[in-house]
Design a protein around this motif. Structure first.
Motif, PDB file in Angstrom:
ATOM      1  N   GLU A   1       8.337   1.951  -8.402  1.00  0.00           N
ATOM      2  CA  GLU A   1       8.637   0.530  -8.204  1.00  0.00           C
ATOM      3  C   GLU A   1       9.432   0.316  -6.913  1.00  0.00           C
ATOM      4  O   GLU A   1       9.170  -0.625  -6.160  1.00  0.00           O
ATOM      5  CB  GLU A   1       9.423  -0.023  -9.401  1.00  0.00           C
ATOM      6  CG  GLU A   1       8.633  -0.086 -10.691  1.00  0.00           C
ATOM      7  CD  GLU A   1       7.590  -1.193 -10.713  1.00  0.00           C
ATOM      8  OE1 GLU A   1       7.580  -2.060  -9.827  1.00  0.00           O
ATOM      9  OE2 GLU A   1       6.765  -1.176 -11.633  1.00  0.00           O
ATOM     10  N   THR A   2      10.400   1.186  -6.656  1.00  0.00           N
ATOM     11  CA  THR A   2      11.181   1.103  -5.419  1.00  0.00           C
ATOM     12  C   THR A   2      10.273   1.284  -4.213  1.00  0.00           C
ATOM     13  O   THR A   2      10.368   0.544  -3.229  1.00  0.00           O
ATOM     14  CB  THR A   2      12.295   2.175  -5.410  1.00  0.00           C
ATOM     15  OG1 THR A   2      13.151   1.957  -6.525  1.00  0.00           O
ATOM     16  CG2 THR A   2      13.093   2.148  -4.120  1.00  0.00           C
ATOM     17  N   THR A   3       9.382   2.258  -4.295  1.00  0.00           N
ATOM     18  CA  THR A   3       8.440   2.524  -3.208  1.00  0.00           C
ATOM     19  C   THR A   3       7.561   1.302  -2.946  1.00  0.00           C
ATOM     20  O   THR A   3       7.385   0.886  -1.795  1.00  0.00           O
ATOM     21  CB  THR A   3       7.582   3.754  -3.533  1.00  0.00           C
ATOM     22  OG1 THR A   3       8.450   4.877  -3.777  1.00  0.00           O
ATOM     23  CG2 THR A   3       6.624   4.083  -2.404  1.00  0.00           C
ATOM     24  N   ALA A   4       7.025   0.714  -4.006  1.00  0.00           N
ATOM     25  CA  ALA A   4       6.174  -0.474  -3.870  1.00  0.00           C
ATOM     26  C   ALA A   4       6.954  -1.630  -3.247  1.00  0.00           C
ATOM     27  O   ALA A   4       6.439  -2.343  -2.374  1.00  0.00           O
ATOM     28  CB  ALA A   4       5.607  -0.880  -5.229  1.00  0.00           C
ATOM     29  N   TYR A   5       8.194  -1.801  -3.661  1.00  0.00           N
ATOM     30  CA  TYR A   5       9.023  -2.886  -3.136  1.00  0.00           C
ATOM     31  C   TYR A   5       9.277  -2.706  -1.635  1.00  0.00           C
ATOM     32  O   TYR A   5       9.133  -3.640  -0.844  1.00  0.00           O
ATOM     33  CB  TYR A   5      10.349  -2.967  -3.895  1.00  0.00           C
ATOM     34  CG  TYR A   5      11.280  -4.006  -3.336  1.00  0.00           C
ATOM     35  CD1 TYR A   5      11.103  -5.353  -3.642  1.00  0.00           C
ATOM     36  CD2 TYR A   5      12.321  -3.651  -2.478  1.00  0.00           C
ATOM     37  CE1 TYR A   5      11.946  -6.326  -3.103  1.00  0.00           C
ATOM     38  CE2 TYR A   5      13.158  -4.610  -1.940  1.00  0.00           C
ATOM     39  CZ  TYR A   5      12.966  -5.950  -2.262  1.00  0.00           C
ATOM     40  OH  TYR A   5      13.792  -6.904  -1.715  1.00  0.00           O
ATOM     41  N   VAL A   6       9.645  -1.500  -1.240  1.00  0.00           N
ATOM     42  CA  VAL A   6       9.944  -1.230   0.173  1.00  0.00           C
ATOM     43  C   VAL A   6       8.697  -1.442   1.023  1.00  0.00           C
ATOM     44  O   VAL A   6       8.755  -2.048   2.105  1.00  0.00           O
ATOM     45  CB  VAL A   6      10.520   0.201   0.349  1.00  0.00           C
ATOM     46  CG1 VAL A   6      10.564   0.607   1.816  1.00  0.00           C
ATOM     47  CG2 VAL A   6      11.896   0.299  -0.285  1.00  0.00           C
ATOM     48  N   ILE A   7       7.549  -0.981   0.538  1.00  0.00           N
ATOM     49  CA  ILE A   7       6.302  -1.160   1.287  1.00  0.00           C
ATOM     50  C   ILE A   7       5.955  -2.642   1.385  1.00  0.00           C
ATOM     51  O   ILE A   7       5.583  -3.130   2.453  1.00  0.00           O
ATOM     52  CB  ILE A   7       5.151  -0.360   0.644  1.00  0.00           C
ATOM     53  CG1 ILE A   7       5.414   1.139   0.795  1.00  0.00           C
ATOM     54  CG2 ILE A   7       3.811  -0.739   1.271  1.00  0.00           C
ATOM     55  CD1 ILE A   7       4.463   2.015  -0.001  1.00  0.00           C
ATOM     56  N   ALA A   8       6.084  -3.364   0.272  1.00  0.00           N
ATOM     57  CA  ALA A   8       5.770  -4.798   0.270  1.00  0.00           C
ATOM     58  C   ALA A   8       6.649  -5.544   1.267  1.00  0.00           C
ATOM     59  O   ALA A   8       6.173  -6.424   1.993  1.00  0.00           O
ATOM     60  CB  ALA A   8       5.932  -5.372  -1.138  1.00  0.00           C
TER      61      ALA A   8
ATOM     62  N   ARG B   1      -2.207  -9.646   2.889  1.00  0.00           N
ATOM     63  CA  ARG B   1      -2.100  -9.903   1.460  1.00  0.00           C
ATOM     64  C   ARG B   1      -1.700  -8.590   0.787  1.00  0.00           C
ATOM     65  O   ARG B   1      -2.352  -7.568   0.974  1.00  0.00           O
ATOM     66  CB  ARG B   1      -3.445 -10.390   0.926  1.00  0.00           C
ATOM     67  CG  ARG B   1      -3.426 -10.693  -0.540  1.00  0.00           C
ATOM     68  CD  ARG B   1      -4.737 -11.334  -0.970  1.00  0.00           C
ATOM     69  NE  ARG B   1      -4.680 -11.598  -2.380  1.00  0.00           N
ATOM     70  CZ  ARG B   1      -5.596 -11.206  -3.235  1.00  0.00           C
ATOM     71  NH1 ARG B   1      -6.671 -10.576  -2.821  1.00  0.00           N
ATOM     72  NH2 ARG B   1      -5.457 -11.467  -4.515  1.00  0.00           N
ATOM     73  N   THR B   2      -0.629  -8.635   0.020  1.00  0.00           N
ATOM     74  CA  THR B   2      -0.148  -7.442  -0.685  1.00  0.00           C
ATOM     75  C   THR B   2      -0.188  -7.721  -2.172  1.00  0.00           C
ATOM     76  O   THR B   2       0.369  -8.720  -2.640  1.00  0.00           O
ATOM     77  CB  THR B   2       1.293  -7.100  -0.247  1.00  0.00           C
ATOM     78  OG1 THR B   2       1.326  -6.955   1.164  1.00  0.00           O
ATOM     79  CG2 THR B   2       1.758  -5.809  -0.886  1.00  0.00           C
ATOM     80  N   THR B   3      -0.856  -6.831  -2.917  1.00  0.00           N
ATOM     81  CA  THR B   3      -0.949  -6.977  -4.364  1.00  0.00           C
ATOM     82  C   THR B   3      -0.454  -5.697  -5.021  1.00  0.00           C
ATOM     83  O   THR B   3      -0.345  -4.658  -4.380  1.00  0.00           O
ATOM     84  CB  THR B   3      -2.402  -7.273  -4.811  1.00  0.00           C
ATOM     85  OG1 THR B   3      -3.260  -6.221  -4.365  1.00  0.00           O
ATOM     86  CG2 THR B   3      -2.889  -8.597  -4.259  1.00  0.00           C
ATOM     87  N   ARG B   4      -0.161  -5.797  -6.296  1.00  0.00           N
ATOM     88  CA  ARG B   4       0.345  -4.654  -7.079  1.00  0.00           C
ATOM     89  C   ARG B   4      -0.549  -4.494  -8.293  1.00  0.00           C
ATOM     90  O   ARG B   4      -1.021  -5.488  -8.862  1.00  0.00           O
ATOM     91  CB  ARG B   4       1.785  -4.953  -7.527  1.00  0.00           C
ATOM     92  CG  ARG B   4       2.460  -3.872  -8.354  1.00  0.00           C
ATOM     93  CD  ARG B   4       3.082  -2.824  -7.443  1.00  0.00           C
ATOM     94  NE  ARG B   4       3.986  -1.958  -8.191  1.00  0.00           N
ATOM     95  CZ  ARG B   4       3.679  -0.707  -8.499  1.00  0.00           C
ATOM     96  NH1 ARG B   4       2.521  -0.177  -8.166  1.00  0.00           N
ATOM     97  NH2 ARG B   4       4.544   0.041  -9.148  1.00  0.00           N
ATOM     98  N   LEU B   5      -0.812  -3.260  -8.696  1.00  0.00           N
ATOM     99  CA  LEU B   5      -1.582  -3.046  -9.915  1.00  0.00           C
ATOM    100  C   LEU B   5      -0.905  -3.783 -11.073  1.00  0.00           C
ATOM    101  O   LEU B   5       0.324  -3.806 -11.166  1.00  0.00           O
ATOM    102  CB  LEU B   5      -1.652  -1.558 -10.282  1.00  0.00           C
ATOM    103  CG  LEU B   5      -2.544  -0.663  -9.455  1.00  0.00           C
ATOM    104  CD1 LEU B   5      -2.543   0.739 -10.053  1.00  0.00           C
ATOM    105  CD2 LEU B   5      -3.949  -1.189  -9.364  1.00  0.00           C
ATOM    106  N   ALA B   6      -1.707  -4.366 -11.946  1.00  0.00           N
ATOM    107  CA  ALA B   6      -1.156  -5.062 -13.110  1.00  0.00           C
ATOM    108  C   ALA B   6      -0.713  -4.040 -14.156  1.00  0.00           C
ATOM    109  O   ALA B   6      -1.229  -2.931 -14.228  1.00  0.00           O
ATOM    110  CB  ALA B   6      -2.202  -5.997 -13.704  1.00  0.00           C
ATOM    111  N   ARG B   7       0.252  -4.451 -14.952  1.00  0.00           N
ATOM    112  CA  ARG B   7       0.711  -3.630 -16.073  1.00  0.00           C
ATOM    113  C   ARG B   7       0.340  -4.370 -17.344  1.00  0.00           C
ATOM    114  O   ARG B   7       0.334  -5.599 -17.371  1.00  0.00           O
ATOM    115  CB  ARG B   7       2.219  -3.444 -16.047  1.00  0.00           C
ATOM    116  CG  ARG B   7       2.699  -2.655 -14.883  1.00  0.00           C
ATOM    117  CD  ARG B   7       4.176  -2.588 -14.895  1.00  0.00           C
ATOM    118  NE  ARG B   7       4.693  -3.791 -14.242  1.00  0.00           N
ATOM    119  CZ  ARG B   7       5.890  -3.908 -13.760  1.00  0.00           C
ATOM    120  NH1 ARG B   7       6.735  -2.934 -13.880  1.00  0.00           N
ATOM    121  NH2 ARG B   7       6.281  -5.004 -13.174  1.00  0.00           N
TER     122      ARG B   7
END
Length: 196
Positions: free
Chosen positions: A150-157, A166-172
């Motif tokens: 989650e931290t990695t995804a946040y920093v990249i976003a 456009r930045t998206t995240r896999l759904a949970r």
């Protein structure tokens, strides 16, 4: 009686594998030497060959024997969508679904401050260079749903925010075929928040 040096060296070498402790490593070593010496030789030759020939793809950073991997060279893939994963194993899992036809970028890790791994240690600069190719329009963040992922995804976003992509995240959500009473509360909460 102490173990012979070569046996002890083999056991210690097997312990470098994830999830393999001293007892498991010893069992593997005894099995290979006692019951499958031919398999042991094949394993050692395959490992030596892979270490000598495998390298990182210059575009997506996954493992390949060539400068550019076959996925990056595939003209049937959609270059406008880039899926960011932590490891080549994550990329392989995405590919097995058959649901994604875009390109990948493999971080080869995740941000983990407790382990001393920061954004520069996971190839963030190389990813940012990759998205500037003029083709990428959407970056799909497919890091794991752990604290580090989650931290990695946040920093990249955050790093991609200023680039107009456009930045998206896999759904949970709730796994297919499961019953709500047996699903953990955190998963249900996320599924409810990300409902469609």
């Amino acid at each position: 009686m102490p173990a012979p040096h070569s046996l002890d060296t083999l056991v210690q070498a097997l312990r470098c594998l994830p999830g393999v402790g001293a007892k498991s490593a010893a069992r593997m070593a005894f099995h290979l030497l006692q019951r499958d010496r031919e398999g042991a030789l094949q394993l050692s030759e395959a490992l030596a060959r892979a270490v000598q020939t495998m390298r990182h793809c210059e575009r997506c950073h996954t493992f390949t024997e060539a400068q550019i991997c076959s996925t990056c060279l595939d003209p049937a893939r959609d270059p406008s969508r880039l899926c960011v994963v932590e490891t080549p194993a994550d990329q392989a899992a995405m590919e097995r679904t058959g649901a994604f036809g875009g390109m990948y970028f493999v971080l080869m890790g995740r941000i983990s401050p407790l382990d001393g791994v920061g954004p520069n240690d996971i190839g963030l600069k190389k990813l940012l260079d990759r998205v500037n190719d003029g083709l990428v329009q959407e970056v799909i963040l497919a890091t794991n749903f752990t604290a580090e992922g989650e931290t990695t995804a946040y920093v990249i976003a955050q790093a991609l925010k200023a680039r107009g992509l456009r930045t998206t995240r896999l759904a949970r959500g709730v796994p297919v075929g499961s019953e709500l009473e047996y699903v953990d509360l955190g998963t249900i909460a996320h599924a409810l928040a990300e409902r469609r």
